[in-house]
Design an enzyme around this catalytic site. Structure first.
Site, PDB file in Angstrom:
ATOM      1  N   HIS A 132      42.928 -16.999  19.872  1.00 48.27           N
ATOM      2  CA  HIS A 132      44.092 -16.673  20.410  1.00 48.27           C
ATOM      3  C   HIS A 132      44.967 -17.971  20.485  1.00 48.27           C
ATOM      4  O   HIS A 132      44.192 -19.078  20.809  1.00 48.27           O
ATOM      5  CB  HIS A 132      44.108 -15.933  21.772  1.00 48.27           C
ATOM      6  CG  HIS A 132      45.563 -15.511  22.565  1.00 48.27           C
ATOM      7  ND1 HIS A 132      46.331 -16.434  23.064  1.00 48.27           N
ATOM      8  CD2 HIS A 132      46.028 -14.318  22.316  1.00 48.27           C
ATOM      9  CE1 HIS A 132      47.332 -15.600  23.462  1.00 48.27           C
ATOM     10  NE2 HIS A 132      47.088 -14.324  23.034  1.00 48.27           N
ATOM     11  N   GLN A 159      39.483 -10.585  26.663  1.00 49.35           N
ATOM     12  CA  GLN A 159      39.330  -9.346  26.199  1.00 49.35           C
ATOM     13  C   GLN A 159      38.037  -8.643  26.399  1.00 49.35           C
ATOM     14  O   GLN A 159      37.539  -7.555  25.877  1.00 49.35           O
ATOM     15  CB  GLN A 159      39.727  -9.431  24.460  1.00 49.35           C
ATOM     16  CG  GLN A 159      40.958  -9.802  24.244  1.00 49.35           C
ATOM     17  CD  GLN A 159      42.057  -8.871  24.491  1.00 49.35           C
ATOM     18  OE1 GLN A 159      41.723  -7.371  24.708  1.00 49.35           O
ATOM     19  NE2 GLN A 159      43.232  -9.078  24.637  1.00 49.35           N
ATOM     20  N   LYS A 183      45.318  -7.921  32.172  1.00 46.50           N
ATOM     21  CA  LYS A 183      44.564  -7.027  30.999  1.00 46.50           C
ATOM     22  C   LYS A 183      43.615  -5.995  31.789  1.00 46.50           C
ATOM     23  O   LYS A 183      42.691  -5.501  30.961  1.00 46.50           O
ATOM     24  CB  LYS A 183      43.946  -8.001  29.853  1.00 46.50           C
ATOM     25  CG  LYS A 183      45.056  -8.836  29.337  1.00 46.50           C
ATOM     26  CD  LYS A 183      44.372  -9.622  28.011  1.00 46.50           C
ATOM     27  CE  LYS A 183      45.309 -10.474  27.580  1.00 46.50           C
ATOM     28  NZ  LYS A 183      46.322 -10.206  26.873  1.00 46.50           N
ATOM     29  N   ASP A 219      36.636 -17.556  26.511  1.00 40.22           N
ATOM     30  CA  ASP A 219      37.802 -17.104  26.733  1.00 40.22           C
ATOM     31  C   ASP A 219      37.558 -15.497  26.870  1.00 40.22           C
ATOM     32  O   ASP A 219      37.240 -14.794  25.708  1.00 40.22           O
ATOM     33  CB  ASP A 219      38.883 -17.166  25.466  1.00 40.22           C
ATOM     34  CG  ASP A 219      39.997 -16.507  25.543  1.00 40.22           C
ATOM     35  OD1 ASP A 219      40.204 -15.482  26.425  1.00 40.22           O
ATOM     36  OD2 ASP A 219      41.096 -16.631  24.594  1.00 40.22           O
ATOM     37  N   CYS A 279      49.450 -13.453  18.314  1.00 36.23           N
ATOM     38  CA  CYS A 279      49.065 -14.924  19.064  1.00 36.23           C
ATOM     39  C   CYS A 279      47.928 -15.412  18.286  1.00 36.23           C
ATOM     40  O   CYS A 279      47.260 -16.243  18.920  1.00 36.23           O
ATOM     41  CB  CYS A 279      49.069 -14.760  20.653  1.00 36.23           C
ATOM     42  SG  CYS A 279      50.494 -14.261  21.358  1.00 36.23           S
TER      43      CYS A 279
HETATM   44  C1  LIG Z   1      41.768 -13.326  23.586  1.00 42.77           C
HETATM   45  C2  LIG Z   1      42.995 -13.735  24.531  1.00 42.77           C
HETATM   46  N1  LIG Z   1      42.937 -14.920  24.823  1.00 42.77           N
HETATM   47  C3  LIG Z   1      43.865 -15.562  25.622  1.00 42.77           C
HETATM   48  C4  LIG Z   1      45.190 -14.723  25.638  1.00 42.77           C
HETATM   49  C5  LIG Z   1      46.274 -15.017  26.561  1.00 42.77           C
HETATM   50  O1  LIG Z   1      46.225 -14.296  27.944  1.00 42.77           O
HETATM   51  P1  LIG Z   1      47.236 -14.457  28.910  1.00 42.77           P
HETATM   52  O2  LIG Z   1      48.857 -14.243  28.015  1.00 42.77           O
HETATM   53  O3  LIG Z   1      47.364 -13.554  29.865  1.00 42.77           O
HETATM   54  O4  LIG Z   1      47.411 -16.062  29.303  1.00 42.77           O
HETATM   55  C6  LIG Z   1      44.922 -13.291  25.470  1.00 42.77           C
HETATM   56  C7  LIG Z   1      46.415 -12.320  25.629  1.00 42.77           C
HETATM   57  O5  LIG Z   1      46.399 -11.572  24.716  1.00 42.77           O
HETATM   58  C8  LIG Z   1      44.037 -12.899  24.682  1.00 42.77           C
HETATM   59  O6  LIG Z   1      43.817 -11.789  24.234  1.00 42.77           O
END
Ligand SMILES: Cc1ncc(COP(=O)(O)O)c(C=O)c1O
Length: 403
Positions: A112, A195, A218, A192, A360
Protein backbone atom coordinates in the site's frame (compact mmCIF):
# COMPACT_ATOMS: atom_id res chain seq x y z
CA UNK A 1 -21.59 -17.63 13.65
CA UNK A 2 -25.01 -16.15 14.23
CA UNK A 3 -24.85 -13.73 11.32
CA UNK A 4 -28.40 -12.44 11.60
CA UNK A 5 -27.87 -11.53 15.26
CA UNK A 6 -24.53 -9.91 14.41
CA UNK A 7 -26.18 -7.88 11.64
CA UNK A 8 -28.61 -6.27 14.06
CA UNK A 9 -25.60 -4.63 15.74
CA UNK A 10 -24.81 -2.70 12.54
CA UNK A 11 -27.50 -0.03 12.06
CA UNK A 12 -26.17 1.02 8.65
CA UNK A 13 -27.21 -2.36 7.23
CA UNK A 14 -30.83 -1.23 7.63
CA UNK A 15 -30.26 1.03 4.62
CA UNK A 16 -30.23 -2.12 2.48
CA UNK A 17 -26.63 -1.71 1.36
CA UNK A 18 -24.70 -4.85 0.45
CA UNK A 19 -21.42 -3.73 1.89
CA UNK A 20 -18.46 -5.41 0.19
CA UNK A 21 -15.84 -2.76 0.95
CA UNK A 22 -14.63 -3.64 4.43
CA UNK A 23 -11.01 -3.67 3.28
CA UNK A 24 -11.38 0.11 2.85
CA UNK A 25 -13.19 0.64 6.12
CA UNK A 26 -15.42 -1.60 8.20
CA UNK A 27 -18.88 -0.85 9.52
CA UNK A 28 -19.32 0.11 13.17
CA UNK A 29 -21.40 -1.95 15.63
CA UNK A 30 -23.61 -0.50 18.36
CA UNK A 31 -21.31 -1.43 21.30
CA UNK A 32 -18.51 0.62 19.69
CA UNK A 33 -20.87 3.54 19.02
CA UNK A 34 -22.04 3.30 22.65
CA UNK A 35 -18.48 3.29 24.01
CA UNK A 36 -17.65 6.45 22.04
CA UNK A 37 -20.85 8.22 23.09
CA UNK A 38 -20.46 7.12 26.74
CA UNK A 39 -17.13 8.92 26.86
CA UNK A 40 -18.61 12.16 25.53
CA UNK A 41 -21.76 11.87 27.63
CA UNK A 42 -20.43 10.59 30.94
CA UNK A 43 -16.74 11.34 31.48
CA UNK A 44 -15.59 13.79 28.81
CA UNK A 45 -12.23 15.10 30.11
CA UNK A 46 -8.65 15.22 28.91
CA UNK A 47 -6.27 12.40 29.82
CA UNK A 48 -2.93 12.32 31.64
CA UNK A 49 -3.37 15.86 32.94
CA UNK A 50 -6.11 16.74 35.46
CA UNK A 51 -6.50 15.35 38.97
CA UNK A 52 -10.27 15.77 39.35
CA UNK A 53 -12.61 12.78 39.25
CA UNK A 54 -13.72 12.98 35.61
CA UNK A 55 -10.16 13.46 34.40
CA UNK A 56 -9.03 10.47 36.45
CA UNK A 57 -11.86 8.41 35.03
CA UNK A 58 -11.04 9.37 31.43
CA UNK A 59 -7.34 8.61 31.98
CA UNK A 60 -8.14 5.27 33.57
CA UNK A 61 -10.44 4.26 30.66
CA UNK A 62 -7.91 5.46 28.07
CA UNK A 63 -5.11 3.39 29.64
CA UNK A 64 -7.46 0.41 30.07
CA UNK A 65 -8.14 0.70 26.31
CA UNK A 66 -4.39 0.53 25.66
CA UNK A 67 -4.11 -2.66 27.73
CA UNK A 68 -7.10 -4.24 25.97
CA UNK A 69 -5.85 -3.45 22.46
CA UNK A 70 -2.26 -4.49 23.31
CA UNK A 71 -3.50 -7.77 24.79
CA UNK A 72 -5.52 -8.34 21.60
CA UNK A 73 -2.29 -8.52 19.55
CA UNK A 74 -0.26 -10.34 22.20
CA UNK A 75 1.78 -7.27 23.18
CA UNK A 76 2.56 -5.77 26.57
CA UNK A 77 0.62 -2.59 27.44
CA UNK A 78 3.85 -0.55 27.36
CA UNK A 79 4.57 -1.74 23.81
CA UNK A 80 1.50 -0.12 22.23
CA UNK A 81 1.30 3.46 21.00
CA UNK A 82 -2.00 4.88 19.85
CA UNK A 83 -1.68 6.54 16.45
CA UNK A 84 -4.10 8.11 13.97
CA UNK A 85 -3.93 5.08 11.72
CA UNK A 86 -1.58 2.60 10.03
CA UNK A 87 -0.09 5.35 7.88
CA UNK A 88 1.01 7.41 10.86
CA UNK A 89 2.33 4.31 12.62
CA UNK A 90 4.59 3.43 9.69
CA UNK A 91 5.78 7.03 9.36
CA UNK A 92 6.84 7.00 13.02
CA UNK A 93 9.15 4.07 12.33
CA UNK A 94 10.45 5.40 9.00
CA UNK A 95 11.42 8.76 10.43
CA UNK A 96 12.27 7.68 13.96
CA UNK A 97 14.29 4.46 13.84
CA UNK A 98 17.57 6.19 13.00
CA UNK A 99 18.11 5.04 9.41
CA UNK A 100 21.17 6.48 7.71
CA UNK A 101 23.23 6.33 4.53
CA UNK A 102 24.63 2.85 4.04
CA UNK A 103 21.60 1.15 5.64
CA UNK A 104 19.21 -0.91 3.56
CA UNK A 105 15.43 -1.29 3.86
CA UNK A 106 13.57 -4.03 2.03
CA UNK A 107 9.93 -3.76 1.08
CA UNK A 108 7.76 -5.47 -1.54
CA UNK A 109 5.77 -4.94 -4.71
CA UNK A 110 2.52 -5.62 -2.81
CA UNK A 111 2.71 -2.56 -0.60
CA UNK A 112 0.00 0.00 0.00
CA UNK A 113 1.31 3.55 -0.60
CA UNK A 114 1.32 3.94 3.19
CA UNK A 115 4.06 1.31 3.46
CA UNK A 116 5.97 2.55 0.43
CA UNK A 117 6.01 6.35 0.39
CA UNK A 118 7.51 6.66 3.91
CA UNK A 119 10.44 4.49 2.79
CA UNK A 120 10.89 6.37 -0.50
CA UNK A 121 10.95 9.61 1.46
CA UNK A 122 13.42 8.17 3.98
CA UNK A 123 15.64 7.03 1.09
CA UNK A 124 15.52 10.52 -0.48
CA UNK A 125 16.11 12.36 2.78
CA UNK A 126 18.43 10.01 4.65
CA UNK A 127 20.21 8.34 1.76
CA UNK A 128 19.66 4.71 2.74
CA UNK A 129 19.07 2.05 0.07
CA UNK A 130 15.57 0.78 -0.66
CA UNK A 131 14.98 -2.58 -2.31
CA UNK A 132 11.52 -3.57 -3.56
CA UNK A 133 11.11 -7.34 -3.70
CA UNK A 134 9.21 -8.63 -6.72
CA UNK A 135 7.97 -12.17 -7.28
CA UNK A 136 10.50 -14.39 -9.00
CA UNK A 137 7.81 -15.41 -11.49
CA UNK A 138 5.74 -12.70 -13.17
CA UNK A 139 2.06 -13.54 -13.27
CA UNK A 140 -1.27 -12.06 -12.30
CA UNK A 141 -0.96 -14.10 -9.08
CA UNK A 142 2.11 -12.03 -8.17
CA UNK A 143 2.92 -14.52 -5.45
CA UNK A 144 5.76 -13.61 -3.10
CA UNK A 145 7.83 -16.34 -1.44
CA UNK A 146 10.12 -16.10 1.58
CA UNK A 147 13.00 -17.06 -0.76
CA UNK A 148 12.42 -13.82 -2.72
CA UNK A 149 13.39 -11.95 0.47
CA UNK A 150 16.22 -14.32 1.32
CA UNK A 151 17.78 -13.49 -2.05
CA UNK A 152 18.20 -9.77 -1.27
CA UNK A 153 18.67 -9.57 2.49
CA UNK A 154 22.23 -8.92 3.67
CA UNK A 155 24.21 -7.53 6.60
CA UNK A 156 23.41 -3.94 5.54
CA UNK A 157 19.69 -4.63 5.89
CA UNK A 158 18.29 -2.77 8.90
CA UNK A 159 14.63 -3.43 8.27
CA UNK A 160 12.18 -5.46 6.22
CA UNK A 161 8.90 -3.51 5.99
CA UNK A 162 6.11 -5.56 4.44
CA UNK A 163 2.40 -6.03 4.46
CA UNK A 164 0.96 -9.08 6.23
CA UNK A 165 -1.97 -9.30 3.80
CA UNK A 166 -2.19 -7.45 0.48
CA UNK A 167 -5.11 -5.01 0.51
CA UNK A 168 -5.32 -5.10 -3.28
CA UNK A 169 -5.09 -8.87 -3.79
CA UNK A 170 -6.02 -10.50 -0.51
CA UNK A 171 -2.85 -12.61 -0.70
CA UNK A 172 -0.98 -13.55 2.47
CA UNK A 173 2.72 -12.93 2.97
CA UNK A 174 4.69 -15.85 4.48
CA UNK A 175 5.57 -13.65 7.46
CA UNK A 176 6.78 -16.30 9.91
CA UNK A 177 9.39 -17.53 7.41
CA UNK A 178 10.40 -13.97 6.58
CA UNK A 179 10.72 -13.24 10.32
CA UNK A 180 13.20 -16.05 10.73
CA UNK A 181 15.18 -14.84 7.68
CA UNK A 182 15.28 -11.39 9.33
CA UNK A 183 16.48 -12.90 12.59
CA UNK A 184 19.26 -14.81 10.83
CA UNK A 185 20.44 -11.57 9.22
CA UNK A 186 20.03 -9.36 12.26
CA UNK A 187 17.40 -7.23 10.49
CA UNK A 188 14.23 -5.87 12.06
CA UNK A 189 10.76 -6.66 10.73
CA UNK A 190 7.87 -4.22 10.38
CA UNK A 191 4.47 -5.64 9.51
CA UNK A 192 1.76 -3.54 7.97
CA UNK A 193 -1.09 -5.44 9.58
CA UNK A 194 -3.93 -3.15 8.46
CA UNK A 195 -5.56 -6.08 6.65
CA UNK A 196 -4.69 -8.87 9.07
CA UNK A 197 -5.44 -7.64 12.61
CA UNK A 198 -9.17 -7.25 11.76
CA UNK A 199 -9.51 -10.75 10.34
CA UNK A 200 -7.34 -13.23 12.23
CA UNK A 201 -5.85 -13.85 15.64
CA UNK A 202 -2.56 -11.96 15.77
CA UNK A 203 0.24 -12.47 18.25
CA UNK A 204 3.21 -10.19 17.69
CA UNK A 205 5.51 -12.47 19.68
CA UNK A 206 4.55 -15.56 17.69
CA UNK A 207 4.92 -13.65 14.42
CA UNK A 208 8.37 -12.51 15.47
CA UNK A 209 7.98 -8.90 14.31
CA UNK A 210 9.61 -5.80 15.81
CA UNK A 211 6.98 -3.28 14.72
CA UNK A 212 3.34 -3.83 13.76
CA UNK A 213 0.96 -1.18 12.44
CA UNK A 214 -2.83 -1.31 12.21
CA UNK A 215 -5.96 0.86 11.92
CA UNK A 216 -9.04 0.86 14.13
CA UNK A 217 -11.48 1.72 11.36
CA UNK A 218 -10.78 -1.55 9.52
CA UNK A 219 -11.61 -3.63 12.61
CA UNK A 220 -15.02 -2.24 13.62
CA UNK A 221 -13.47 0.69 15.49
CA UNK A 222 -13.82 4.43 14.92
CA UNK A 223 -11.82 6.35 12.31
CA UNK A 224 -8.80 8.37 13.42
CA UNK A 225 -7.38 5.74 15.76
CA UNK A 226 -4.80 3.06 15.12
CA UNK A 227 -1.87 1.42 16.77
CA UNK A 228 1.83 0.82 16.55
CA UNK A 229 3.43 -2.08 18.40
CA UNK A 230 7.07 -1.41 19.15
CA UNK A 231 8.93 -4.32 20.71
CA UNK A 232 10.10 -3.17 24.17
CA UNK A 233 13.80 -3.26 23.28
CA UNK A 234 13.29 -0.82 20.34
CA UNK A 235 11.17 1.71 22.22
CA UNK A 236 14.07 3.85 23.45
CA UNK A 237 15.75 3.79 20.03
CA UNK A 238 12.69 5.14 18.19
CA UNK A 239 12.17 8.92 18.04
CA UNK A 240 8.61 10.27 18.19
CA UNK A 241 7.19 11.92 15.08
CA UNK A 242 5.94 14.95 17.03
CA UNK A 243 6.79 16.54 20.36
CA UNK A 244 4.63 18.71 22.60
CA UNK A 245 2.16 18.59 25.46
CA UNK A 246 1.48 15.43 27.38
CA UNK A 247 4.87 13.85 26.73
CA UNK A 248 7.13 16.03 28.84
CA UNK A 249 9.10 15.12 31.94
CA UNK A 250 10.66 18.60 32.19
CA UNK A 251 11.06 21.66 29.96
CA UNK A 252 12.77 25.07 29.94
CA UNK A 253 12.90 27.81 27.28
CA UNK A 254 15.87 26.11 25.65
CA UNK A 255 15.43 22.39 26.15
CA UNK A 256 13.08 19.64 27.21
CA UNK A 257 13.18 16.13 28.53
CA UNK A 258 10.57 13.68 27.28
CA UNK A 259 8.95 10.94 29.31
CA UNK A 260 10.32 7.53 28.52
CA UNK A 261 8.58 4.61 26.84
CA UNK A 262 5.27 4.80 25.00
CA UNK A 263 4.31 8.04 26.76
CA UNK A 264 6.80 10.05 24.71
CA UNK A 265 4.98 9.26 21.44
CA UNK A 266 1.50 10.65 22.02
CA UNK A 267 2.00 14.40 22.10
CA UNK A 268 -1.07 16.62 22.15
CA UNK A 269 -4.54 15.51 23.20
CA UNK A 270 -4.98 12.00 21.83
CA UNK A 271 -8.09 10.52 20.23
CA UNK A 272 -9.51 9.49 23.60
CA UNK A 273 -12.96 8.45 22.36
CA UNK A 274 -11.30 6.64 19.43
CA UNK A 275 -9.05 4.58 21.70
CA UNK A 276 -11.96 3.66 23.95
CA UNK A 277 -14.07 2.79 20.89
CA UNK A 278 -11.24 0.67 19.50
CA UNK A 279 -11.00 -1.32 22.72
CA UNK A 280 -14.76 -1.93 22.49
CA UNK A 281 -14.21 -3.20 18.94
CA UNK A 282 -11.50 -5.58 20.17
CA UNK A 283 -13.86 -6.84 22.88
CA UNK A 284 -16.63 -7.31 20.30
CA UNK A 285 -14.38 -9.31 17.96
CA UNK A 286 -13.12 -11.40 20.86
CA UNK A 287 -16.62 -12.22 21.98
CA UNK A 288 -17.50 -13.54 18.54
CA UNK A 289 -14.07 -15.15 18.17
CA UNK A 290 -11.50 -14.20 15.56
CA UNK A 291 -11.09 -17.82 14.52
CA UNK A 292 -14.78 -17.92 13.62
CA UNK A 293 -14.51 -14.61 11.77
CA UNK A 294 -11.55 -15.95 9.81
CA UNK A 295 -13.24 -19.17 8.76
CA UNK A 296 -16.51 -17.42 7.86
CA UNK A 297 -14.65 -15.00 5.62
CA UNK A 298 -12.66 -17.81 4.04
CA UNK A 299 -15.94 -19.57 3.21
CA UNK A 300 -17.39 -16.43 1.61
CA UNK A 301 -14.14 -15.78 -0.27
CA UNK A 302 -14.14 -19.33 -1.65
CA UNK A 303 -17.65 -18.86 -3.02
CA UNK A 304 -16.75 -15.42 -4.41
CA UNK A 305 -13.79 -16.89 -6.30
CA UNK A 306 -15.77 -19.87 -7.61
CA UNK A 307 -18.63 -17.62 -8.72
CA UNK A 308 -16.32 -15.10 -10.37
CA UNK A 309 -14.54 -17.88 -12.25
CA UNK A 310 -17.90 -18.87 -13.76
CA UNK A 311 -18.58 -15.40 -15.20
CA UNK A 312 -17.21 -14.95 -18.74
CA UNK A 313 -14.82 -12.01 -19.14
CA UNK A 314 -13.68 -11.93 -15.50
CA UNK A 315 -9.96 -11.84 -14.81
CA UNK A 316 -8.90 -12.46 -11.22
CA UNK A 317 -5.78 -10.92 -9.67
CA UNK A 318 -3.71 -12.43 -6.89
CA UNK A 319 -5.66 -15.66 -6.76
CA UNK A 320 -3.66 -18.84 -6.47
CA UNK A 321 -5.54 -22.14 -6.33
CA UNK A 322 -2.74 -23.69 -4.27
CA UNK A 323 -3.27 -21.27 -1.37
CA UNK A 324 -4.45 -23.12 1.71
CA UNK A 325 -6.26 -20.10 3.08
CA UNK A 326 -7.65 -16.89 1.60
CA UNK A 327 -8.61 -13.70 3.27
CA UNK A 328 -11.98 -12.24 2.23
CA UNK A 329 -10.58 -9.85 -0.40
CA UNK A 330 -10.99 -10.57 -4.11
CA UNK A 331 -9.67 -8.39 -6.94
CA UNK A 332 -10.85 -8.68 -10.53
CA UNK A 333 -11.63 -6.93 -13.79
CA UNK A 334 -14.45 -7.41 -16.27
CA UNK A 335 -13.52 -7.32 -19.93
CA UNK A 336 -15.02 -4.34 -21.75
CA UNK A 337 -15.81 -2.31 -18.61
CA UNK A 338 -13.59 -0.08 -16.50
CA UNK A 339 -13.43 -0.87 -12.77
CA UNK A 340 -15.32 2.35 -11.98
CA UNK A 341 -18.10 1.42 -14.43
CA UNK A 342 -18.51 -1.97 -12.79
CA UNK A 343 -18.62 -0.42 -9.31
CA UNK A 344 -21.16 2.22 -10.38
CA UNK A 345 -23.39 -0.38 -12.03
CA UNK A 346 -23.30 -2.65 -8.96
CA UNK A 347 -24.28 0.30 -6.79
CA UNK A 348 -27.01 1.52 -9.14
CA UNK A 349 -28.59 -1.86 -9.73
CA UNK A 350 -28.44 -3.41 -6.28
CA UNK A 351 -26.86 -1.01 -3.74
CA UNK A 352 -23.74 -3.14 -3.76
CA UNK A 353 -20.69 -1.26 -2.47
CA UNK A 354 -17.34 -2.42 -3.86
CA UNK A 355 -14.09 -0.55 -4.27
CA UNK A 356 -12.73 0.28 -7.71
CA UNK A 357 -9.40 1.83 -8.62
CA UNK A 358 -5.76 1.36 -7.72
CA UNK A 359 -6.41 0.63 -4.02
CA UNK A 360 -3.53 2.96 -3.05
CA UNK A 361 -1.16 0.55 -4.80
CA UNK A 362 -0.32 2.27 -8.10
CA UNK A 363 3.10 0.57 -8.44
CA UNK A 364 1.49 -2.87 -7.91
CA UNK A 365 -1.27 -2.10 -10.42
CA UNK A 366 1.38 -1.01 -12.95
CA UNK A 367 3.33 -4.19 -12.25
CA UNK A 368 0.25 -6.40 -12.71
CA UNK A 369 -0.97 -4.65 -15.84
CA UNK A 370 -4.20 -2.74 -15.11
CA UNK A 371 -2.26 0.47 -14.28
CA UNK A 372 -3.77 3.27 -12.22
CA UNK A 373 -7.28 2.43 -13.43
CA UNK A 374 -6.87 -0.60 -11.21
CA UNK A 375 -9.32 -3.36 -10.46
CA UNK A 376 -12.66 -3.99 -8.78
CA UNK A 377 -12.25 -5.25 -5.24
CA UNK A 378 -14.93 -7.03 -3.24
CA UNK A 379 -14.11 -7.56 0.42
CA UNK A 380 -16.19 -9.29 3.08
CA UNK A 381 -16.32 -9.22 6.86
CA UNK A 382 -18.17 -10.95 9.65
CA UNK A 383 -21.52 -9.26 8.85
CA UNK A 384 -21.72 -10.41 5.22
CA UNK A 385 -24.00 -13.29 4.28
CA UNK A 386 -23.92 -16.04 1.67
CA UNK A 387 -27.06 -14.49 0.17
CA UNK A 388 -25.25 -11.19 -0.32
CA UNK A 389 -22.42 -12.95 -2.10
CA UNK A 390 -24.91 -14.75 -4.38
CA UNK A 391 -26.70 -11.48 -5.13
CA UNK A 392 -23.39 -9.80 -5.99
CA UNK A 393 -22.45 -12.66 -8.34
CA UNK A 394 -25.87 -12.65 -10.01
CA UNK A 395 -25.85 -8.88 -10.60
CA UNK A 396 -22.29 -9.02 -11.89
CA UNK A 397 -23.17 -11.87 -14.26
CA UNK A 398 -25.99 -9.71 -15.62
CA UNK A 399 -23.64 -6.73 -16.05
CA UNK A 400 -21.17 -9.00 -17.88
CA UNK A 401 -23.88 -9.79 -20.42
CA UNK A 402 -24.46 -6.07 -20.97
CA UNK A 403 -27.70 -6.13 -18.95
C1 LIG B 1 -2.42 -2.85 3.78
C2 LIG B 1 -2.75 -1.45 4.14
N1 LIG B 1 -1.81 -0.67 4.64
C3 LIG B 1 -2.04 0.60 5.02
C4 LIG B 1 -3.28 1.15 4.87
C5 LIG B 1 -3.51 2.55 5.31
O1 LIG B 1 -4.44 2.56 6.35
P1 LIG B 1 -4.94 3.95 6.94
O2 LIG B 1 -5.54 4.69 5.79
O3 LIG B 1 -5.93 3.57 7.97
O4 LIG B 1 -3.74 4.64 7.48
C6 LIG B 1 -4.31 0.38 4.32
C7 LIG B 1 -5.65 0.96 4.08
O5 LIG B 1 -6.33 0.61 3.15
C8 LIG B 1 -4.04 -0.95 3.95
O6 LIG B 1 -4.99 -1.73 3.45
Amino acid sequence: MKIEAIRTDFPILNTGVIYLDSAATSLTPEPVLDAVLDYYRDYNANVGRGVYRLARMASQRYEAARSKVAEGIGAKTQELIFTKNTTEAINIVASGMGLKKGDKVITSVWEHHSNLLPWIRAKNELGMDLVVVKPSTESSEAKLEASDFDAVIDKKTKLVAITHVSNALGSLMPVEEIASICEDNNALLLLDAAQSVPHMRINVKALGCDFLAFSGHKMLGPTGIGGLYIKAEHMAGTEPLTVGGGTVEDASFVDYQLKSGYEEFESGTPNIAGAIGLSAAVAYLEEIGLDKVKSWEAKLAKRLIEGLQDIPGIKLYGYDSSDAFRIGVVSFNLEGRTPNEVALLLDKEASIAVRSGHHCCIPLMDYLGPGAEGTVRASVYLYNTEEEVERFLAVLARISKGG
